[in-house]
Scaffold this motif. Sequence first.
Motif, short mmCIF file in Angstrom:
data_model
loop_
_atom_site.label_atom_id
_atom_site.label_comp_id
_atom_site.label_asym_id
_atom_site.label_seq_id
_atom_site.Cartn_x
_atom_site.Cartn_y
_atom_site.Cartn_z
N TYR A 133 2.95 -2.71 -0.75
CA TYR A 133 3.13 -1.27 -0.88
C TYR A 133 3.40 -0.79 -2.31
O TYR A 133 3.11 0.36 -2.63
N TYR B 167 5.70 -6.96 2.50
CA TYR B 167 5.47 -5.51 2.58
C TYR B 167 5.70 -4.84 1.22
O TYR B 167 4.95 -3.95 0.81
N THR C 45 -3.67 4.30 -3.21
CA THR C 45 -2.38 4.55 -3.85
C THR C 45 -2.51 4.95 -5.32
O THR C 45 -1.61 5.58 -5.87
N VAL D 158 5.06 5.44 4.23
CA VAL D 158 3.69 5.07 3.84
C VAL D 158 2.68 5.88 4.65
O VAL D 158 1.68 6.37 4.11
#
Length: 333
Positions: free
Chosen positions: A67, A63, A76, A104
């Motif tokens: 991310y 993760y 992003t 998120v």
Amino acid sequence: MTADIQPTYPLTKAQADEIASLHEADTSELEGQLRQLSETCQSSCASGISKCATHQNEMRKLYENAYTTASPDRWTSYRPAEYTQDLKRMFDAQATIDKIHGRVRREKMQHIKDSQCTFGLSDHPTVKKTKIRAAELRGTETSPSDIDSYVIEEEQKLLLTLTPEQQEVQAEYDKSKSEAEKYSYLRTCACISKPTDTPRDVELRLKWMKLFDNKVPYNEILPVMEKDIADAKSNVLLLENRLADLRNAQAANNKAKAAKEESKRKQARDAIRRCCSEGCGNVCELNGPNADLGCERCFATKEDGVLQNYSWFCSPECAKANAGSHNARFHST
């Protein structure tokens, strides 16, 4: 100022589609890695992944990589640097995965709102109204799909009202896939000259062109342009008001001048005296050697304050010939 073109909102249709495609691919890749990790844990650990500290740590790493790793052309890349830093702090502080997911999701929703509702340089007034309404609906009970449908429906309505040339321009913009292409389009919209440009418009376009040439981010150029346009409109209004004042002053001056000229003409008319001699009609000399050729009878009456208008003879001959038989019917003013 930066050497690279920074990603900025709003997104073109092509960009939105590209980002959605990349996001779907990234999500699919992450889900595949998580599924493989879960299967590995199930086959090697009796406790299962929810209670396996080793595989839980590996899951957090998956993760974290997904991310926080720099991802050009992903959604992003449009978010502030603080977002990625915030996620890294959460991972370092051992925040729960659920809290990280929540962070998120909030950022992703803000990205969708910004991409859909941010004003563009060449936005039609109807588009701006639609974006304002879409922004108002975000965060309400209206579902994201309903908001998307509303925006699409309004865009389709607008397209029907555009000229073929305007539709072509919009289509070219929508096809811009990269930030460089979009930046080039925005530069063209802002800097290309128009037949109606004033000298001040030309100066402003040259100023904006330098900003684009120096690769200043568009979201920094737009406020400059908006201020320049507002100042220009204010100056035009100020000049128009001054021009109106000048025109009013000129009109008043012309009126006063005309009144003065008319007064002079009236005085000139009033100064003309015709000879009292019957059948003569010549203009009398009110100045000069014959200025004293006033009708003696009228003069005497005037001295008594009865007669307001004084009659004259044009020459000594007229005075001599008519003084004795002068009658009021010969008075002329």
